[in-house]
Design an enzyme around this catalytic site. Structure first.
Site, short mmCIF file in Angstrom:
data_model
loop_
_atom_site.label_atom_id
_atom_site.label_comp_id
_atom_site.label_asym_id
_atom_site.label_seq_id
_atom_site.Cartn_x
_atom_site.Cartn_y
_atom_site.Cartn_z
N ARG A 97 51.05 92.89 27.55
CA ARG A 97 51.66 92.66 26.16
C ARG A 97 51.20 91.65 25.19
O ARG A 97 51.64 91.59 23.93
CB ARG A 97 53.29 92.63 26.35
CG ARG A 97 53.86 93.87 26.68
CD ARG A 97 55.24 93.66 27.12
NE ARG A 97 55.56 93.10 28.38
CZ ARG A 97 56.53 92.83 28.78
NH1 ARG A 97 57.90 93.25 28.26
NH2 ARG A 97 56.89 92.12 30.18
N SER A 116 67.13 86.65 26.28
CA SER A 116 65.95 87.31 27.18
C SER A 116 65.96 86.15 28.08
O SER A 116 66.16 85.12 28.05
CB SER A 116 64.70 87.36 26.39
OG SER A 116 63.67 87.36 27.19
N ASP A 135 50.46 92.75 33.42
CA ASP A 135 51.21 92.81 31.94
C ASP A 135 50.00 92.70 30.95
O ASP A 135 49.36 91.90 31.19
CB ASP A 135 52.19 91.79 31.87
CG ASP A 135 53.23 91.85 30.72
OD1 ASP A 135 52.82 92.06 29.40
OD2 ASP A 135 54.24 92.07 30.93
N ARG A 173 54.61 97.97 29.03
CA ARG A 173 53.88 96.62 29.05
C ARG A 173 52.57 96.52 28.31
O ARG A 173 51.56 96.05 28.71
CB ARG A 173 53.54 95.82 30.52
CG ARG A 173 55.02 95.72 31.25
CD ARG A 173 54.66 94.91 32.66
NE ARG A 173 55.74 95.06 33.34
CZ ARG A 173 55.74 95.18 34.71
NH1 ARG A 173 54.84 94.97 35.32
NH2 ARG A 173 56.70 95.21 35.59
N HIS A 224 62.27 92.76 22.04
CA HIS A 224 62.42 93.67 22.76
C HIS A 224 61.21 94.56 22.90
O HIS A 224 60.62 94.96 21.87
CB HIS A 224 63.61 94.43 22.70
CG HIS A 224 63.87 95.67 23.65
ND1 HIS A 224 64.82 95.64 24.55
CD2 HIS A 224 63.40 97.10 23.68
CE1 HIS A 224 65.01 96.78 25.32
NE2 HIS A 224 64.18 97.69 24.57
#
Lengths: 429, 429
Positions: A343, A365, A341, A303, A256
């Site tokens: 991440r 997920s 994004d 993100r 997460h």
């Protein structure tokens, strides 16, 4: 653990600090105060060697940066303002891990784990000789135990989806967990390989594109480890931790990424907290059946773009002509941030390898951006668990449709007509 | 807004980037590419001048560090790995604040606000001429609107403590809020004065005690602004935001420091999430009566010591002889971290001044460490609202007793006998 290497005594650092400011250090060919060597991925921690990143060992520091991630700035402020002595060394009495984790075979593969120190929780044990010789070696991982209690789990019990067992899940909703906090420790050659760039490109990029943070990234190519001032992660483990690393142990897992607006405040524009709560429910179920549940919570707000950028994007989404709709969901982020994004899930599987996980039975997920790096890193995924439809807030439909169209795991991919519909609330509603 | 200063054109930066690495910059006496001046605290933003902290303006950068706090590392990684172009400039169409906030008289006092840019959300408006002249000026504050929904608020409605009004609080529990994300922007002379040290001591401390982060802190005394790579804050506003800054507007407020374990996962060792939820309840009440509710959420995990240290302290508390008890609560943190707390509430009142607040009618906090800096900074506090006793988890009694004995606002201070009792659960329970 035994070690066969000689441990040099701590270099003599007791002379008074120099009055002049040293702007950056350079590798020394003559100075006898050599940092302890690091052999990343060595199976024996004595050979691997400790990460020495405190400022107590200026000559012997073998890493760029220092401990506590971004919180190192607060420590610097505490010292600058005279509230903390620069020479304070932590008294680590009674702080050892509340549960034993590892070592696992994955720790001995230098490519499987590159963004944390697998021995980070066991420093007092495996580097006892170095510590006795005067080296200031600090844990970068901490393992404790806790009881957690979330209103959503009460609802799951009331609805009959979860049944209290009096141990893992008590009748009052209390859940027993083992919690692990992890500070980022980057082994730069390995991080560079993950991103398919040279170590030099990585070092120069990190230095120049942060506005000149840590010149040692470029002046000290001999220091291969970097402790970046970013947020780390927390792992919540459900069930018997000693079953980790065993082939027969079933694993449920959600990775997460932090979303403060939803995780804490329950904002309805995304599915973050509902999906997290569902993940915890699945983890408890699996633990009750004798498996282990794993929640990885990464500090990567918005993100990894940060919350200012996130809120700017929200405004742009809600105000665009024709309203907030899935077909332009990613575009709005890209206009503001330049990417959809940031991440970097390339580094994410490290923590799973650290836990000795080789197979995830239930991955809670739908994200392909998480699934693919996990599988590519050699971890098998048996089942992917989507978020139950009833848990998706109305305003979060835009996000869900956009992600499904972009490759999110789903049984029904929305078509172009669907993606054009404005489903999100306006900014002033 | 009008400005009377001339805006120089953007320095010519279009020449190719030098191949050699510049380790740190120094103030130039000959280079014509001068940064735009900053007159911190000037009432007219044209005279105050913009913060220029992007890497698009190397000659004209007037701040140390860059945007996005700790997330600047991720952006650097995106650029180093070729996923983001270094020259990307955000397209800020439609991103302007969803509600107008300020300007307030406090913005024109250089000592009232030193750790954020009061004009940070209005950059596109008040620095339009500089942006048109080619300067890359980015927002450090973003204002949006949202609906939030927390299970605790449902419980408050069921218990009759909150009554839905169909606007601020809907029948389904949805609460309308205005949200503000704030990136830290430190005006170094002002930060130094807050800590009663010289600017030179502050700069040197921040540089040396982080392990050599940002040599420009010491080589560029002409740059007075620093964007530290730390977490920022989020403000949740309840009620009519246009009433901020008016003397007759009643203000309810909780200043909350992040505690991921409780705020998200509901860990029972502290009162963080229960107190936060209670604060939100008080904010909704006040907004329904025509006032404004203010929740400030600061990213200062584990008293700004970080979560690794926090978990080490938990273990030491739970394992000590005679158990986890209030009389040794602070001592255990001090053994490990060297201080009891590193949150530096000295900087915290800035955000309240930014919101134009001169009086807090209901402060939902018992902490003297928060109360005193608020009052010292010139904000009156009418009432302090303790956490209702029923909301304190059993394992959090140790913390509550310790804090009351140390000066927390309470009607009954626990005595020495009380503080000796082991009230916390053991580590393996």
């Amino acid at each position: 653990m035994t070690t066969t290497t000689d441990i040099p005594n701590i270099p003599n650092e007791k002379k008074p600090a120099p009055k002049s400011i040293v702007l950056t250090s350079h590798p020394s060919k003559t100075d006898s105060r050599k940092p302890l060597p690091i052999d990343w991925g060595a199976a024996d921690p004595g050979l691997r060697g400790p990460i020495v990143a405190t400022l107590q060992n200026p000559g012997g520091k073998n890493a760029v940066g220092t401990h506590s991630g971004a919180y190192s700035l607060y420590r610097a402020l505490a010292i600058a303002s005279g509230q903390l002595k620069a020479e304070h060394k932590p008294d680590l009495t009674n702080t050892a891990p509340a549960e034993r984790i590892g070592p696992f075979p994955q720790w001995a593969d230098p490519e499987k784990i590159v963004s944390m120190d697998p021995w980070g929780h066991m420093t007092s044990e495996v580097f006892a000789r170095q510590i006795a010789a005067g080296w200031d070696i600090r844990p970068t991982v901490a393992v404790t135990k806790a009881h957690i209690n979330m209103p959503e789990l009460h609802q799951a019990v009331q609805a009959g989806r979860l049944v209290p067992d009096g141990d893992i899940l008590a009748a009052n909703g209390d859940v027993k967990v083992t919690k692990v906090a992890v500070e980022p420790v980057w082994w730069l050659p390995g991080v560079a390989r993950r991103f398919k760039i040279s170590e030099t490109e990585l070092r120069r990029g990190l230095f120049e594109q942060t506005g000149g943070m840590f010149p040692e990234l470029v002046t000290r190519p001999d220091l291969k480890v970097f402790l970046p001032p970013i947020g780390g992660m927390t792992v919540y483990l459900f069930g018997d931790v000693s079953r980790l690393g065993k082939k027969e142990t079933r694993i449920a897992c959600r990775v997460h990424d932090e979303c403060n607006g939803s995780d804490v405040f329950g904002s309805d524009i995304c599915t973050c907290r509902p999906y997290l709560a569902h993940g915890i429910e699945v983890c408890i179920e699996e633990a009750q059946k004798g498996g282990v549940g794993v929640i990885v919570y990464n500090r990567k707000e918005g993100r990894a773009l940060g919350e200012v950028t996130k809120f700017l994007v929200y405004n742009a989404r809600k105000r665009q002509e024709a309203g907030d709709r899935a077909e332009t969901y990613f575009q709005r982020t890209e206009c503001v941030a330049g990417v959809q994004d940031m991440r970097f899930q390339e580094l994410m599987p490290d923590i799973l390898h650290w836990l000795g996980i080789a197979r995830i039975d239930r991955l809670v997920s739908m994200s392909n951006m998480k699934y693919e790096p996990i599988v590519s890193s050699g971890i098998a995924v048996v089942e992917r668990v989507p978020i139950p439809d009833a848990l998706i807030p109305a305003d979060a439909r835009v996000e869900m449709d956009a992600k499904k169209a972009a490759g999110y795991f789903t049984e029904k991919v929305p078509d172009a007509e669907e993606l054009k519909q404005a489903k999100g609330r306006g900014l002033t509603e």
